[in-house]
Motif scaffolding. Structure first.
Motif, PDB file in Angstrom:
ATOM      1  N   PRO A 135      -3.984   5.017   4.520  1.00  0.00           N
ATOM      2  CA  PRO A 135      -3.872   5.935   3.386  1.00  0.00           C
ATOM      3  C   PRO A 135      -2.853   5.438   2.369  1.00  0.00           C
ATOM      4  CG  PRO A 135      -3.842   7.134   5.448  1.00  0.00           C
ATOM      5  CD  PRO A 135      -3.781   5.697   5.798  1.00  0.00           C
ATOM      6  N   TYR A 136      -3.163   5.648   1.082  1.00  0.00           N
ATOM      7  CA  TYR A 136      -2.306   5.101   0.033  1.00  0.00           C
ATOM      8  C   TYR A 136      -0.915   5.724   0.067  1.00  0.00           C
ATOM      9  CZ  TYR A 136      -3.674   9.360  -2.386  1.00  0.00           C
ATOM     10  OH  TYR A 136      -3.889  10.671  -2.701  1.00  0.00           O
ATOM     11  N   LEU A 137      -0.799   6.961   0.573  1.00  0.00           N
ATOM     12  CA  LEU A 137       0.527   7.576   0.612  1.00  0.00           C
ATOM     13  C   LEU A 137       1.423   6.882   1.635  1.00  0.00           C
ATOM     14  CD1 LEU A 137       0.091  11.425   0.192  1.00  0.00           C
ATOM     15  CD2 LEU A 137       1.015   9.754  -1.390  1.00  0.00           C
ATOM     16  N   ILE A 138       0.800   6.388   2.711  1.00  0.00           N
ATOM     17  CA  ILE A 138       1.599   5.673   3.711  1.00  0.00           C
ATOM     18  C   ILE A 138       2.045   4.324   3.147  1.00  0.00           C
ATOM     19  CG2 ILE A 138       1.488   4.587   5.980  1.00  0.00           C
ATOM     20  CD1 ILE A 138      -0.313   6.953   6.789  1.00  0.00           C
ATOM     21  N   LEU A 139       1.129   3.652   2.433  1.00  0.00           N
ATOM     22  CA  LEU A 139       1.519   2.410   1.753  1.00  0.00           C
ATOM     23  C   LEU A 139       2.654   2.693   0.771  1.00  0.00           C
ATOM     24  CD1 LEU A 139      -1.871   0.660   0.870  1.00  0.00           C
ATOM     25  CD2 LEU A 139      -0.162  -0.075   2.513  1.00  0.00           C
ATOM     26  N   ALA A 140       2.524   3.807   0.039  1.00  0.00           N
ATOM     27  CA  ALA A 140       3.556   4.146  -0.950  1.00  0.00           C
ATOM     28  C   ALA A 140       4.900   4.359  -0.267  1.00  0.00           C
ATOM     29  CB  ALA A 140       3.143   5.383  -1.732  1.00  0.00           C
ATOM     30  N   MET A 141       4.881   5.056   0.895  1.00  0.00           N
ATOM     31  CA  MET A 141       6.136   5.267   1.618  1.00  0.00           C
ATOM     32  C   MET A 141       6.763   3.939   2.029  1.00  0.00           C
ATOM     33  SD  MET A 141       5.755   8.423   4.201  1.00  0.00           S
ATOM     34  CE  MET A 141       7.436   8.998   4.429  1.00  0.00           C
ATOM     35  N   LEU A 142       5.910   3.016   2.480  1.00  0.00           N
ATOM     36  CA  LEU A 142       6.401   1.694   2.875  1.00  0.00           C
ATOM     37  C   LEU A 142       7.067   0.994   1.699  1.00  0.00           C
ATOM     38  CD1 LEU A 142       3.761  -0.028   5.154  1.00  0.00           C
ATOM     39  CD2 LEU A 142       6.226   0.124   5.486  1.00  0.00           C
ATOM     40  N   PHE A 143       6.425   1.077   0.520  1.00  0.00           N
ATOM     41  CA  PHE A 143       6.981   0.385  -0.633  1.00  0.00           C
ATOM     42  C   PHE A 143       8.231   1.094  -1.154  1.00  0.00           C
ATOM     43  CE2 PHE A 143       2.787  -1.739  -1.036  1.00  0.00           C
ATOM     44  CZ  PHE A 143       3.287  -3.014  -0.948  1.00  0.00           C
ATOM     45  N   VAL A 144       8.277   2.407  -0.983  1.00  0.00           N
ATOM     46  CA  VAL A 144       9.511   3.116  -1.339  1.00  0.00           C
ATOM     47  C   VAL A 144      10.646   2.610  -0.456  1.00  0.00           C
ATOM     48  CG1 VAL A 144      10.676   5.350  -1.200  1.00  0.00           C
ATOM     49  CG2 VAL A 144       8.457   5.181  -2.309  1.00  0.00           C
ATOM     50  N   PHE A 145      10.322   2.406   0.817  1.00  0.00           N
ATOM     51  CA  PHE A 145      11.304   1.874   1.762  1.00  0.00           C
ATOM     52  C   PHE A 145      11.758   0.484   1.323  1.00  0.00           C
ATOM     53  CE2 PHE A 145      11.887  -0.314   5.989  1.00  0.00           C
ATOM     54  CZ  PHE A 145      13.116   0.263   6.271  1.00  0.00           C
ATOM     55  N   MET A 146      10.833  -0.281   0.736  1.00  0.00           N
ATOM     56  CA  MET A 146      11.175  -1.645   0.322  1.00  0.00           C
ATOM     57  C   MET A 146      11.913  -1.691  -1.013  1.00  0.00           C
ATOM     58  SD  MET A 146       8.124  -4.311   1.096  1.00  0.00           S
ATOM     59  CE  MET A 146       8.832  -5.708   0.249  1.00  0.00           C
ATOM     60  N   VAL A 147      11.307  -1.123  -2.068  1.00  0.00           N
ATOM     61  CA  VAL A 147      11.862  -1.314  -3.412  1.00  0.00           C
ATOM     62  C   VAL A 147      12.528  -0.057  -3.956  1.00  0.00           C
ATOM     63  CG1 VAL A 147      10.192  -3.107  -3.976  1.00  0.00           C
ATOM     64  CG2 VAL A 147       9.687  -0.749  -4.579  1.00  0.00           C
ATOM     65  N   GLY A 148      12.609   0.981  -3.162  1.00  0.00           N
ATOM     66  CA  GLY A 148      13.299   2.175  -3.614  1.00  0.00           C
ATOM     67  C   GLY A 148      12.368   3.167  -4.283  1.00  0.00           C
ATOM     68  N   LEU A 149      12.894   4.367  -4.550  1.00  0.00           N
ATOM     69  CA  LEU A 149      12.111   5.414  -5.202  1.00  0.00           C
ATOM     70  C   LEU A 149      11.695   4.970  -6.595  1.00  0.00           C
ATOM     71  CD1 LEU A 149      14.289   8.479  -4.218  1.00  0.00           C
ATOM     72  CD2 LEU A 149      12.025   7.963  -3.357  1.00  0.00           C
TER      73      LEU A 149
END
Lengths: 280, 274
Positions: free
Chosen positions: A139-153
């Protein structure tokens, strides 16, 4: 029409189907403890009425309007960037994921090769397919959470998530379109001595154009909706304001944000339909 | 051919406009690929990759994920059923062929004002329902009713109801009006003319699209947990928040398995009706 003929042949078919369906619905409702009374009972109707009253009229303070406007622009930008990178990634993945390019058909390298090379080819094909499918299914929201973890909010994380997810979807759709191409013109091209690149560029791409365009615009309409909720995990766009307003019970501001979402999505749907008509 | 192609090629100002829109979009999303290469980003990505393998496959946990996957599936199914219940009337009343053809007005009769109003209302409602994403609807219902799958079912039902309404109406419009007119000419009611003359022409395409939507509903249902509406998404999100990446991976694996299974099923249904 087929269905009508069959129905005439088995008079009980419809009833049996309906009975089975109802049984499955009942089973599913029992399993998740779906509460239909919450919806149609007095409390449900009351809740709907209350929410309608609270949402309308929408709040039009300068702060809320500013949030709504910047949110709309950011959501639109997210959908455009996500779709654009999705197209690029899809075009990159699709030739490897398509059977007719990589495994069989006129585009396959005909030079005699060893068993190892053939296996390697096959491995790349399967690997790319798996990769596209993974990007598509996560799901794209899980990918988004991963990228938030990487590059920040912020919206950059959302753009990355949307781009990867869309790329996976396009990789599969484009590959399917390639596999469904009529092979005869390609074989004719090959018979004239065209190189593999020429077959790809002059034979396949023009034939793919309508399918690629219509998939792309269809997906843009999906992506504007997905971009509108990316903010739920802090990845930018209108979703952030919607979530904040809901979380803090700012109902009238929520009304404004919902209205903004509605306007934006309807506008993108209309624009996409017009562009599709103009280009196809 | 060559003149057509030349006309299609975007003119210079139009190309400039497209470039400007793309540039503004990149700016608007704060697109900074260098952020991917900072120490923080690389470190966090490394931490995720290190911690997620091997996936957490404790017996009890797998069982729990299986139960949550079934929750997700049941929610998607109920949502799709609700969507059909909402979308079918919207589709019928939002299609010219049914409203201005078989169902209300036939032959050269003039379009009544009331039928036109009905048509526009159906179209408007379906546009409204499908324009607010299912997750936003679900969040709204979480606030209205309770946590748990009921809001998720409603969110999917309402949003997909609007989508089905639009697509059903298009599919009903792609039909041949003569069978319905012929049935009506035998003295049958308008409803029979619609039910036996018009609907069977579109029912295959409608079933295939509904199967496709069910597949989408499973994916939508899987992220409903992000607004507290239960299912496997909630578990994945919680593990993510606690940085338990091995649990994230097992959740994602179970989810991918579920979606793949439903896709196979949905493809089979679509092929059967296509």
């Amino acid at each position: 029409m087929n269905a009508a003929v069959l129905r005439a042949r088995h008079p009980w078919r419809g009833l049996i189907f309906l009975g089975g369906l109802l049984a499955v619905v009942w089973l599913a409702a029992w399993w998740v403890e779906f509460d239909i009374r919450a919806l149609f009972g007095r409390d449900g109707v009351e809740a709907f009425r209350k929410v309608g009253e609270r949402l309308w009229p929408p709040k039009l303070s300068s702060e809320v309007l500013h949030n709504a406007l910047t949110g709309m622009v950011q959501t639109l930008a997210l959908s455009i960037v996500g779709t654009l990178f999705g197209v690029l990634l899809g075009l990159l993945l699709a030739p490897f994921a398509a059977r007719t390019v990589f495994v069989e058909g006129p585009l396959v390298d005909r030079r005699p090769r060893g068993r190892g090379a053939r296996l390697g080819h096959k491995a790349v094909h399967v690997g790319v397919r798996l990769c596209a499918n993974a990007l598509r299914t996560i799901p794209y929201l899980i990918l988004a959470m991963l990228f938030v973890f990487m590059v920040g909010l912020g919206p950059f994380a959302g753009a990355l998530a949307l781009a990867l997810h869309t790329g996976g979807v396009f990789g599969r759709l484009y590959a399917q379109a390639i596999d469904e191409l009529d092979p005869r013109p390609l074989l004719a091209l090959q018979a004239t001595g065209a190189s593999r690149f020429q077959i790809w560029f002059y034979g396949m791409l023009p034939a793919l154009r309508p399918a690629l365009l219509s998939y792309t615009f269809y997906r843009w309409e999906v992506n504007i909706r997905e971009a509108a909720v990316l903010g739920f995990v802090g990845a930018g766009g209108l979703g952030y304001h919607i979530q904040f307003a809901l979380g803090t019970f700012h109902w009238s501001a929520l009304g404004t944000y919902l209205l903004a979402t509605l306007v934006l999505v309807l506008a993108v749907d209309a624009l996409s339909a017009r562009l599709r008509k103009a280009l196809l | 051919m060559s003149t057509r192609r030349r006309r299609r090629r975007p003119s210079f100002p139009r190309a400039l406009l497209i470039l400007a829109i793309l540039a503004a979009s990149f700016y608007g999303t704060g697109f900074r690929p260098d952020l991917l290469l900072t120490e923080h980003a690389v470190g966090n990505a490394g931490r995720f990759l290190r911690d997620c393998w091997p996936p957490y496959l404790d017996d009890g946990y797998v069982l729990r994920l299986g139960k949550l996957a079934l929750d997700t599936l049941a929610t998607a199914f109920l949502g799709t059923v609700g969507a059909v219940l909402i979308g079918f009337p919207l589709g019928v009343f939002g299609s010219r062929s049914a409203v201005f053809g078989a169902l209300f007005v036939t032959g050269e009769a003039r379009r009544g004002r009331l039928t036109k109003l009905l048509y526009l209302t159906a179209r408007g409602i379906s546009a409204l329902l499908r324009s607010i994403p299912e997750l936003v609807w679900a969040f709204l219902f979480v606030r209205l009713f309770s946590l748990g799958p009921t809001p998720a079912v409603l969110g999917i039902g309402i949003n997909y109801g609007g989508m089905l309404g639009k697509v059903y109406s298009e599919q009903l419009e792609h039909t041949n009006p003569t069978p319905a007119a012929a049935i009506e000419a035998t003295g049958a009611s308008r409803f029979s003319a619609f039910w036996w003359g018009l609907l069977p022409q579109a029912s295959g395409a409608m079933s295939a699209y509904t199967a496709y939507r069910f597949e989408c509903a499973v994916r939508a249902s899987a992220i409903m947990g992000f607004v507290g509406a239960g299912g496997i998404g909630q578990e994945i999100q919680l593990s993510m928040q606690y940085f338990q990446f091995d649990r994230v991976l097992s959740g994602v694996l179970v989810l991918v398995l579920l979606v793949a299974l439903i896709e196979l099923l949905s493809d089979a249904v679509q092929r059967r009706f296509a």
